[in-house]
Design an enzyme around this catalytic site. Structure first.
Site, short mmCIF file in Angstrom:
data_model
loop_
_atom_site.label_atom_id
_atom_site.label_comp_id
_atom_site.label_asym_id
_atom_site.label_seq_id
_atom_site.Cartn_x
_atom_site.Cartn_y
_atom_site.Cartn_z
CG HIS A 72 -0.45 0.04 2.53
ND1 HIS A 72 -0.12 1.21 3.17
CD2 HIS A 72 -0.15 -0.94 3.41
CE1 HIS A 72 0.34 0.93 4.38
NE2 HIS A 72 0.34 -0.36 4.55
CD GLU A 87 -3.08 -1.54 5.71
OE1 GLU A 87 -3.31 -2.54 6.42
OE2 GLU A 87 -2.51 -0.54 6.17
CD GLU A 88 -1.04 2.02 7.75
OE1 GLU A 88 -1.73 1.52 8.65
OE2 GLU A 88 0.13 1.67 7.54
#
Ligand SMILES: [Zn+2]
Length: 464
Positions: A282, A328-329
């Site tokens: 990512h 993603e985070e």
């Protein structure tokens, strides 16, 4: 200090120690013909990856130029544009962005200070997604707890207090539950805010950010990571009978969703272009440090698989698709958008590899799939003998390839850096290129390139 890259020595050392360890798993059988046919190009890919520090230089360019890359930030947008241009310059095919709407959280000003027994500001980081304190902040006495059970045992004392979850790190998956769930649990008992001891094995007064999640129907209270040293200090003070008062200010806020994108580039398969071998990491990161290990490294080393194939003129039977996922985070919207976009061809994804655990030695490959697929992967693992990795173990996949893998029952792999090193810097200001040795990055690229090639080239598709 920056480590120097000595490719010749690395290769020599690895070659000298590796074969005995790696070949034990198949020493009773001669390699199958299909496997022998893959070896020459797998060797070329490994040699090319180890020949220079290209991967490190590219990661340094990404992290120096664009810095941290939180979802919805201009930095991430610019990094996405850069990746598209660089993939095109590499000669990858079908290079494109695929639009994803992502949430945008802005940290703003934040601070925590001890106001009693003496004034001292603490090393803190608001957790990603934390709400803001009221104007002027919150001042309250702190209540340390060592677990959710301990919180329940002390519930009569929680109302109006700032709860400190002082939970020493065991493993990431175990300890992170306090970061994600501490605020909503403490809010049930009337806490006004939470501090969470940094989720990492050791620190240099480095707090670790990361997502906090709130529960519907529960008050949303500010949630802040505090360095291990500062958590220890608060606990020691309270153990001596001191009442510790803190002033806490957070300003986190969500703004309207904004457009972002996954970046995609391919080497189209020469015989079965519709069968997809997916690799990626990512491109977004938290807003501290420069997201070098999490997950700039994963993007670069998986992208290297395709770049090296192009450079060496290797076009495997199946399509190799590199995806640099967004968000993603703090949302996983990129992974979900990918699975949604490709749901009709999910079953045509024959394999999905993710690198999102850093590249620190000793690294390993993890695989999740059927027994039949595992047996083939163990054979493919023998192609990696020059790298001296241990036998392929369990634990394939990752957050970004998860949704498409689930949709298509896709066998998955993960490149797993040493967790004991990775989680020291994970989600901290210290996640920078200085922590990454060029040879560790090249080795990850070599392993991923060889495995990706083998799965894309082998005559039979990897069994489900
Ligand atoms: Zn990550």
């Amino acid at each position: 200090m920056r480590s120097r890259f000595l490719p010749l020595i690395i290769l020599t050392c690895a070659t000298a120690i590796a074969p005995a360890a790696v070949f034990t798993q198949t020493s009773t059988q001669a390699p199958a013909a299909w496997l022998s046919a893959l070896r020459p190009d797998a060797d070329r890919l490994i040699k090319a990856a180890l020949a220079d520090d290209f991967a490190w230089q590219r990661l340094a360019e990404l992290t120096d130029t664009y810095g941290s890359r939180l979802s919805g930030s201009e930095n991430l947008d610019a990094a996405i544009e850069w990746a598209v241009a660089a993939m095109k310059a590499d000669g990858l095919e079908n290079v494109r962005t695929e639009r994803v709407m992502v949430q945008r959280w802005v940290r703003g000003h934040e601070s925590v200070e001890i106001v009693d027994p003496s004034r001292q500001s603490l090393a803190i980081l608001g957790l990603g997604g934390t709400v803001a304190t009221p104007q002027g902040g919150i001042e309250a006495e702190v209540l340390p707890v060592t677990s959710f059970d301990d919180l329940r045992a002390k519930q009569a004392d929680v109302r109006g207090r700032i709860v400190l979850f002082d939970v020493p790190y065991t493993t990431y998956s175990e300890t992170v539950t306090y970061r994600t769930g501490g605020a909503r649990t403490a809010a049930q008992y009337g806490a006004v805010a939470v501090l969470v001891r940094a989720v990492g094995p050791i620190g240099l007064r480095t707090p670790h950010t990361g997502s906090v999640t709130y529960a519907a129907g529960q008050p949303e209270i500010p949630a802040v990571a505090v360095s291990i040293e500062d958590a220890n200090r608060i606990v020691r003070l309270t153990e001596r009978g001191r009442r510790v008062r803190l002033r806490l200010v957070t300003s986190g806020r969500f703004e309207a969703d904004v457009e972002s994108a996954n970046v995609v580039g391919e080497i189209r398969g020469r015989e079965r272009p519709d069968e997809i071998v997916l690799v990626g990491g990512h491109l977004d990161s938290w807003d501290v440090g420069t997201g070098a290990s999490d997950d700039g490294a994963g993007c670069i080393v998986t992208w290297e698989a395709a770049r090296l194939m192009k450079k060496l003129g290797i076009r495997p039977r199946r399509t190799v698709r590199v995806v640099l996922f967004t968000n993603e985070e703090n949302g996983l919207r990129g992974a979900n958008a990918y699975a949604e976009r490709y749901k009709a061809s999910a079953a045509n994804h024959v394999f999905a590899l993710e690198s999102d655990s850093g590249v620190f030695a000793p690294a390993a490959l993890g695989f999740s799939g059927s027994a039949g697929a595992r047996a083939m992967m163990l054979q493919i693992g023998t192609l990696l003998a020059p790298l001296g990795l241990s036998e392929i173990g369990p634990g394939g996949g990752g957050a970004d390839v998860g949704p498409i893998a689930q949709a298509g029952n896709v066998p998955t792999m993960a490149y797993l850096g040493d967790a004991a090193r990775y989680f020291v810097i994970h989600h901290t200001a210290a996640d920078t290129i200085e922590r990454i040795a060029p040879e560790e990055l090249s080795k990850a690229a070599a392993a991923i390139a060889a495995v990706t090639y083998a799965v894309a080239e082998m005559p039979e598709r990897l069994p489900r």
